[in-house]
Design a protein around this motif. Structure first.
Motif, mmCIF file in Angstrom:
data_model
loop_
_atom_site.group_PDB
_atom_site.id
_atom_site.type_symbol
_atom_site.label_atom_id
_atom_site.label_comp_id
_atom_site.label_asym_id
_atom_site.label_seq_id
_atom_site.Cartn_x
_atom_site.Cartn_y
_atom_site.Cartn_z
ATOM 1 N N VAL A 89 0.838 -1.199 0.000
ATOM 2 C CA VAL A 89 0.000 0.000 0.000
ATOM 3 C C VAL A 89 0.876 1.254 0.000
ATOM 4 C CG1 VAL A 89 -1.710 1.328 1.310
ATOM 5 C CG2 VAL A 89 -1.970 -1.139 1.048
ATOM 6 N N GLY A 90 1.963 1.225 0.739
ATOM 7 C CA GLY A 90 2.885 2.363 0.726
ATOM 8 C C GLY A 90 3.369 2.669 -0.687
ATOM 9 N N TYR A 91 3.705 1.615 -1.433
ATOM 10 C CA TYR A 91 4.158 1.815 -2.813
ATOM 11 C C TYR A 91 3.019 2.267 -3.723
ATOM 12 C CZ TYR A 91 8.633 -0.283 -1.558
ATOM 13 O OH TYR A 91 9.848 -0.545 -0.978
ATOM 14 N N LEU A 92 1.821 1.731 -3.509
ATOM 15 C CA LEU A 92 0.666 2.178 -4.300
ATOM 16 C C LEU A 92 0.383 3.656 -4.045
ATOM 17 C CD1 LEU A 92 -1.767 -0.867 -3.952
ATOM 18 C CD2 LEU A 92 -0.481 -0.160 -5.985
ATOM 19 N N GLU A 93 0.541 4.068 -2.807
ATOM 20 C CA GLU A 93 0.328 5.483 -2.478
ATOM 21 C C GLU A 93 1.387 6.356 -3.140
ATOM 22 O OE1 GLU A 93 -2.366 6.401 -1.414
ATOM 23 O OE2 GLU A 93 -3.166 4.970 0.006
ATOM 24 N N GLU A 94 2.613 5.856 -3.242
ATOM 25 C CA GLU A 94 3.650 6.607 -3.956
ATOM 26 C C GLU A 94 3.243 6.822 -5.413
ATOM 27 O OE1 GLU A 94 7.548 4.868 -3.428
ATOM 28 O OE2 GLU A 94 7.301 4.863 -1.249
ATOM 29 N N GLU A 95 2.649 5.800 -6.011
ATOM 30 C CA GLU A 95 2.160 5.931 -7.388
ATOM 31 C C GLU A 95 1.005 6.928 -7.468
ATOM 32 O OE1 GLU A 95 3.334 4.847 -10.358
ATOM 33 O OE2 GLU A 95 5.044 4.298 -9.123
ATOM 34 N N ALA A 96 0.149 6.928 -6.446
ATOM 35 C CA ALA A 96 -0.965 7.881 -6.417
ATOM 36 C C ALA A 96 -0.436 9.311 -6.348
ATOM 37 C CB ALA A 96 -1.883 7.594 -5.230
ATOM 38 N N ILE A 97 0.600 9.530 -5.562
ATOM 39 C CA ILE A 97 1.208 10.865 -5.459
ATOM 40 C C ILE A 97 1.731 11.293 -6.826
ATOM 41 C CG2 ILE A 97 3.137 12.184 -4.476
ATOM 42 C CD1 ILE A 97 2.814 10.252 -1.993
ATOM 43 N N ASP A 135 -7.116 22.960 -6.249
ATOM 44 C CA ASP A 135 -7.007 22.982 -4.781
ATOM 45 C C ASP A 135 -7.344 21.614 -4.193
ATOM 46 O OD1 ASP A 135 -6.429 25.806 -4.730
ATOM 47 O OD2 ASP A 135 -8.582 26.179 -5.030
ATOM 48 N N VAL A 136 -8.342 20.975 -4.768
ATOM 49 C CA VAL A 136 -8.737 19.640 -4.300
ATOM 50 C C VAL A 136 -7.624 18.630 -4.558
ATOM 51 C CG1 VAL A 136 -10.377 17.737 -4.625
ATOM 52 C CG2 VAL A 136 -11.207 20.106 -4.580
ATOM 53 N N VAL A 137 -7.058 18.666 -5.741
ATOM 54 C CA VAL A 137 -5.989 17.719 -6.083
ATOM 55 C C VAL A 137 -4.797 17.901 -5.143
ATOM 56 C CG1 VAL A 137 -4.356 16.994 -7.871
ATOM 57 C CG2 VAL A 137 -6.739 17.459 -8.466
ATOM 58 N N ILE A 138 -4.507 19.120 -4.767
ATOM 59 C CA ILE A 138 -3.391 19.369 -3.842
ATOM 60 C C ILE A 138 -3.650 18.724 -2.477
ATOM 61 C CG2 ILE A 138 -2.237 21.189 -2.507
ATOM 62 C CD1 ILE A 138 -2.371 22.912 -5.090
ATOM 63 N N VAL A 139 -4.863 18.865 -1.929
ATOM 64 C CA VAL A 139 -5.133 18.272 -0.612
ATOM 65 C C VAL A 139 -5.240 16.754 -0.702
ATOM 66 C CG1 VAL A 139 -6.133 20.347 0.430
ATOM 67 C CG2 VAL A 139 -7.642 18.712 -0.722
ATOM 68 N N VAL A 140 -5.755 16.247 -1.814
ATOM 69 C CA VAL A 140 -5.834 14.797 -1.992
ATOM 70 C C VAL A 140 -4.422 14.216 -2.091
ATOM 71 C CG1 VAL A 140 -6.523 12.965 -3.609
ATOM 72 C CG2 VAL A 140 -8.153 14.772 -2.987
ATOM 73 N N ARG A 141 -3.548 14.885 -2.826
ATOM 74 C CA ARG A 141 -2.159 14.415 -2.935
ATOM 75 C C ARG A 141 -1.477 14.415 -1.560
ATOM 76 N NH1 ARG A 141 2.219 17.564 -6.539
ATOM 77 N NH2 ARG A 141 1.755 19.085 -4.920
ATOM 78 N N ALA A 142 -1.768 15.404 -0.742
ATOM 79 C CA ALA A 142 -1.213 15.444 0.616
ATOM 80 C C ALA A 142 -1.746 14.273 1.450
ATOM 81 C CB ALA A 142 -1.541 16.770 1.288
ATOM 82 N N ASP A 143 -3.015 13.954 1.281
ATOM 83 C CA ASP A 143 -3.578 12.785 1.971
ATOM 84 C C ASP A 143 -2.840 11.519 1.561
ATOM 85 O OD1 ASP A 143 -5.559 14.351 3.171
ATOM 86 O OD2 ASP A 143 -7.157 13.690 1.791
ATOM 87 N N GLU A 144 -2.604 11.384 0.263
ATOM 88 C CA GLU A 144 -1.921 10.186 -0.241
ATOM 89 C C GLU A 144 -0.501 10.092 0.319
ATOM 90 O OE1 GLU A 144 -3.905 8.220 -1.365
ATOM 91 O OE2 GLU A 144 -5.152 8.972 -2.985
ATOM 92 N N ALA A 145 0.158 11.220 0.481
ATOM 93 C CA ALA A 145 1.500 11.216 1.074
ATOM 94 C C ALA A 145 1.436 10.739 2.523
ATOM 95 C CB ALA A 145 2.123 12.611 0.995
ATOM 96 N N HIS A 146 0.398 11.167 3.223
ATOM 97 C CA HIS A 146 0.233 10.703 4.610
ATOM 98 C C HIS A 146 -0.021 9.190 4.637
ATOM 99 C CE1 HIS A 146 -0.733 10.780 8.847
ATOM 100 N NE2 HIS A 146 -1.810 10.083 8.565
ATOM 101 N N HIS A 147 -0.879 8.705 3.760
ATOM 102 C CA HIS A 147 -1.162 7.265 3.711
ATOM 103 C C HIS A 147 0.103 6.474 3.388
ATOM 104 C CE1 HIS A 147 -5.515 8.431 2.358
ATOM 105 N NE2 HIS A 147 -5.284 8.754 3.609
#
Length: 174
Positions: A89-97, A135-147
């Motif tokens: 999941v950590g690697y999948l989140e890196e791809e999401a970022i 603005d939404v994409v920026i906060v979603v990307r930050a969420d993905e970095a946290h995940h």
């Protein structure tokens, strides 16, 4: 499509830790809450982008199929190796970022229209009323970095031969 399965790992991990906690009569160190928060956060990503994209009936049918397969595969994978499951999941989140970074580039180039942010996103992330898709994409990307960080951290804990409950979970990021 990816956001429909992105909420599965947190739900599966949270559910399995919840059952383990009940069986052993022990606390989880906040990990149940952290993983379920991740699942809910990913669900909100989906709800937000559904407002923007308006999926067709056949896309919804595909979601049911993909989600059913992924849920069961991830469930079995987590039972066999939580360390591997969290690392994956950590690697999948890196791809999401990376994907959201590319999305931002396309927005900036004008290849994707920077429409007003959906109300659901403004409410959930407490964004200003005049926020845009960017603005939404920026906060979603930050969420993905946290995940990403949470899941790599969880995998590291397992790699050290410890249980998650022995280390306090990073909660309350939203």
């Amino acid at each position: 499509m990816l956001e429909t399965v992105a909420a599965v790992p947190g739900m599966v991990g949270g559910m399995l830790l919840h059952c383990k906690s009940l069986r052993r009569f022990e606390h989880s160190g906040g990990w149940i809450k952290a993983l379920l928060e991740e699942a809910e956060n990913e669900r909100m990503h989906l709800m937000t982008f559904m407002e923007v994209a308006k999926p067709k009936w056949y896309e919804r049918a595909l979601v049911i199929t993909v989600q059913g397969v992924f849920f069961n595969a991830y469930f079995l994978g987590y039972l066999m190796s939580p360390k591997f499951a969290h690392r994956m999941v950590g690697y999948l989140e890196e791809e999401a970022i990376h994907s959201y970074t590319e999305f931002l580039k396309e927005l900036d180039k004008g290849n994707i229209e920077n429409v007003p942010a959906p109300a659901i996103a403004i409410d959930y992330w407490q964004l200003p009323p005049d926020s845009t898709l960017r603005d939404v994409v920026i906060v979603v990307r930050a969420d993905e970095a946290h995940h990403r960080d949470v899941n790599h951290f969880a995998s590291d804990i397992h790699h050290q031969g410890r249980e998650l409950r022995e280390t306090a979970a990073p909660i309350g990021y939203h």
